[in-house]
Design a protein around this motif. Structure first.
Motif, PDB file in Angstrom:
ATOM      1  N   ILE A 193       0.929  -1.219   0.007  1.00 40.54           N
ATOM      2  CA  ILE A 193      -0.311  -0.134  -0.057  1.00 40.54           C
ATOM      3  C   ILE A 193       0.776   1.660  -0.214  1.00 40.54           C
ATOM      4  CG2 ILE A 193      -1.779   1.473   1.051  1.00 40.54           C
ATOM      5  CD1 ILE A 193      -2.999  -0.963   0.272  1.00 40.54           C
ATOM      6  N   ALA A 194       1.529   0.988   0.606  1.00 38.50           N
ATOM      7  CA  ALA A 194       2.726   2.736   0.957  1.00 38.50           C
ATOM      8  C   ALA A 194       3.364   2.816  -0.122  1.00 38.50           C
ATOM      9  CB  ALA A 194       3.765   1.915   2.631  1.00 38.50           C
ATOM     10  N   GLU A 195       3.871   1.643  -0.747  1.00 41.44           N
ATOM     11  CA  GLU A 195       4.779   2.280  -2.510  1.00 41.44           C
ATOM     12  C   GLU A 195       3.818   2.931  -3.779  1.00 41.44           C
ATOM     13  OE1 GLU A 195       5.247  -2.407  -4.672  1.00 41.44           O
ATOM     14  OE2 GLU A 195       6.007  -1.975  -3.268  1.00 41.44           O
ATOM     15  N   ARG A 196       2.415   2.716  -3.140  1.00 46.29           N
ATOM     16  CA  ARG A 196       1.313   3.191  -4.355  1.00 46.29           C
ATOM     17  C   ARG A 196       1.180   4.478  -3.582  1.00 46.29           C
ATOM     18  NH1 ARG A 196       0.873  -2.549  -4.568  1.00 46.29           N
ATOM     19  NH2 ARG A 196       2.019  -3.408  -7.043  1.00 46.29           N
ATOM     20  N   ALA A 215       7.818   5.187   5.384  1.00 44.34           N
ATOM     21  CA  ALA A 215       8.393   5.358   6.366  1.00 44.34           C
ATOM     22  C   ALA A 215       7.589   4.780   7.719  1.00 44.34           C
ATOM     23  CB  ALA A 215       8.597   7.051   7.181  1.00 44.34           C
ATOM     24  N   PHE A 216       5.616   4.829   7.371  1.00 49.34           N
ATOM     25  CA  PHE A 216       5.481   4.051   8.231  1.00 49.34           C
ATOM     26  C   PHE A 216       4.311   3.352   7.272  1.00 49.34           C
ATOM     27  CE2 PHE A 216       1.011   5.538  10.339  1.00 49.34           C
ATOM     28  CZ  PHE A 216       1.573   4.733  11.617  1.00 49.34           C
ATOM     29  N   ALA A 217       5.833   2.026   7.541  1.00 55.40           N
ATOM     30  CA  ALA A 217       4.469   0.522   6.590  1.00 55.40           C
ATOM     31  C   ALA A 217       5.519  -0.700   7.025  1.00 55.40           C
ATOM     32  CB  ALA A 217       5.294   0.557   5.110  1.00 55.40           C
ATOM     33  N   ASP A 218       5.175  -1.916   7.434  1.00 55.29           N
ATOM     34  CA  ASP A 218       5.286  -3.000   7.106  1.00 55.29           C
ATOM     35  C   ASP A 218       5.266  -4.156   6.472  1.00 55.29           C
ATOM     36  OD1 ASP A 218       2.636  -4.443   7.969  1.00 55.29           O
ATOM     37  OD2 ASP A 218       2.356  -3.725   9.791  1.00 55.29           O
ATOM     38  N   ASP A 219       5.659  -4.852   7.012  1.00 54.87           N
ATOM     39  CA  ASP A 219       5.569  -6.070   5.622  1.00 54.87           C
ATOM     40  C   ASP A 219       4.805  -7.079   5.554  1.00 54.87           C
ATOM     41  OD1 ASP A 219       6.515  -7.930   8.014  1.00 54.87           O
ATOM     42  OD2 ASP A 219       8.343  -8.793   7.299  1.00 54.87           O
ATOM     43  N   SER A 220       3.468  -6.813   6.012  1.00 51.89           N
ATOM     44  CA  SER A 220       2.457  -7.324   6.704  1.00 51.89           C
ATOM     45  C   SER A 220       1.704  -7.541   4.844  1.00 51.89           C
ATOM     46  CB  SER A 220       1.524  -7.012   7.393  1.00 51.89           C
ATOM     47  OG  SER A 220       1.298  -5.290   7.239  1.00 51.89           O
ATOM     48  N   PRO A 221       0.887  -8.430   4.925  1.00 54.11           N
ATOM     49  CA  PRO A 221       0.119  -9.214   2.976  1.00 54.11           C
ATOM     50  C   PRO A 221      -0.493  -7.633   3.371  1.00 54.11           C
ATOM     51  CG  PRO A 221      -0.897 -10.594   4.852  1.00 54.11           C
ATOM     52  CD  PRO A 221       0.225  -9.472   5.524  1.00 54.11           C
ATOM     53  N   ALA A 222      -1.250  -6.860   2.325  1.00 52.98           N
ATOM     54  CA  ALA A 222      -2.230  -5.860   1.727  1.00 52.98           C
ATOM     55  C   ALA A 222      -3.329  -6.726   0.783  1.00 52.98           C
ATOM     56  CB  ALA A 222      -1.582  -5.158   0.504  1.00 52.98           C
TER      57      ALA A 222
END
Length: 404
Positions: A193-196, A215-222
């Motif tokens: 999500i963050a990268e979009r 900077a406000f993201a994690d590796d959880s599945p979108a």
């Protein structure tokens, strides 16, 4: 702009040569005069002058806050070749054909939540054969969603992906036109999500802190909504055959309309609302924004009862009123989406009544929404459904008489 100009010129039968703008104006004048003999050349000249002045307008700088929906939208055409790739990846042709024939144990055309590749592919085939052109949404696990994505990608049918969810999508649009666009997210967002998010969008957390999306993201599945799209009359094949055995009958795989099956991953999602935000932060958010544009009230209808739905919506309404009180100039706008549970819709919008400045609906959503308001005692008059044709095409629904 050039593409839109060429498209409009083609609609009017104007050649893309010479002074195209003048040719379009002349063609538009002819169209206007054919509809109303009072239309004159002076009217066209005035319209052109206003258009030129409008092009010079500069939007006032403003800060817009968006919430709550965000998802990865993906789409891929469903063809005989892509269907064959999915069927082949199931690994057990006999089991797949049996599932297509028998369907889910509880009955119906598809599995509501396919638990395996075989159940998923069988659902696709059965929806094409039995769905009569209607769209369908299926819920799957992140693992099965990843299997679908990987299988299509490896077979050369990589899905096109983009930011979805009207909240995040609108934030991206606002950033593109120069607004200070901010998106509220109580928790970190998945990397996908963050990268979009568009350049210029800032994320705001439940304390009012601001972050760059990365900077406000994690590796959880979108959560991913994969749209498998097919066209009316498009003859499909399964295992080289134009028919499939469905419910004991040989059925041609020819969709009855332009449609799609949306496979939604039941992954990390957002809980719409401002439940974890204290009053001090709500005041801070309100005073730093000109507009709060939110989407997600339809999720509140999923509550287990009408009372629970009303309670959830009331919490949101209280937060919105706190924001409005601290900044009366703040515009609070809700974007409508069809409810998850229609029976709870009046309770949700009844609780939100008085906390909104504006609400936007698609024209085809107006009539059923008015019916819900009437059913909930939120507006006077009778239901709309019996007063309109049961099948209102989009072009008719956009007619002012229908909307009124």
């Amino acid at each position: 702009a050039a593409r839109e100009l060429a498209k409009h010129a083609a609609e009017l039968g104007v050649a893309i040569t010479g002074d195209v703008a003048a040719a379009i104006q002349a063609a538009e004048l002819t169209v206007g005069q054919s509809a109303d003999t009072r239309v004159s050349a002076a009217d066209m000249e005035r319209a052109v002058a206003r258009s030129k002045r409008a092009a010079l307008l500069q939007a006032a700088p403003q800060t817009d806050l968006f919430g709550f929906t965000r998802v990865v939208d993906a789409k891929v055409p469903l063809t005989s070749a892509s269907l064959a790739a999915l069927a082949g990846a199931c690994g057990d042709p006999a089991a797949l054909l049996a599932a297509i024939d028998k369907g889910p144990p509880e009955g119906g055309a598809t599995w509501a939540r396919p638990a395996s590749p075989i159940e998923l592919v069988a659902s696709l085939v059965r929806q094409i054969a039995l769905g009569d052109g209607a769209s369908k949404q299926l819920g799957v696990s992140p693992e099965l969603s990843q299997w679908l994505d990987r299988t299509l990608h490896e077979a050369g049918f990589a899905p096109q992906k983009a930011m979805g969810g009207a909240g995040a999508f609108a934030a991206n649009l606002a950033a593109a036109v120069g607004t200070d666009a901010r998106f509220f997210s109580a928790d970190k967002v998945p990397d996908a999500i963050a990268e979009r998010f568009a350049p210029g969008v800032t994320l705001v957390d439940k304390t009012g802190g601001t972050h760059a999306p990365g900077a406000f993201a994690d590796d959880s599945p979108a959560r991913v909504n994969m749209s498998l799209e097919y066209g009316a009359g498009q003859a499909l094949e399964l295992c080289g055959q134009p028919n499939a055995r469905v419910n004991g009958k040989d059925v041609p795989l020819v969709p009855g309309g332009n449609s799609r099956v949306i496979v939604g991953a039941l992954a990390k999602d957002v809980r719409p609302g401002l439940q974890d935000v204290d009053d001090a932060t709500l005041i801070k958010l309100a005073r730093s924004a000109d507009l709060f544009f939110f989407v997600g009230a339809h999720y509140l209808t999923q509550a287990p009862s009408e009372r629970a739905a009303a309670d959830e919506a009331t919490k949101l309404a209280v937060a919105l009123l706190t924001m409005k009180k601290s900044n009366p100039a703040l515009v609070i706008h809700a974007q409508y989406v069809v409810p998850k549970a229609f029976e709870n819709e009046p309770a949700v919008w009844g609780a939100l009544k008085g906390a909104l400045d504006s609400l936007a609906l698609n024209v085809v959503e107006v009539a059923p929404f008015v019916d819900a308001l009437v059913d909930g005692g939120l507006c006077a008059g009778g239901r709309v459904s019996g007063k309109l044709p049961t099948e209102v095409p989009r072009e008719a629904a956009e007619d002012p008489a229908h909307m009124l």
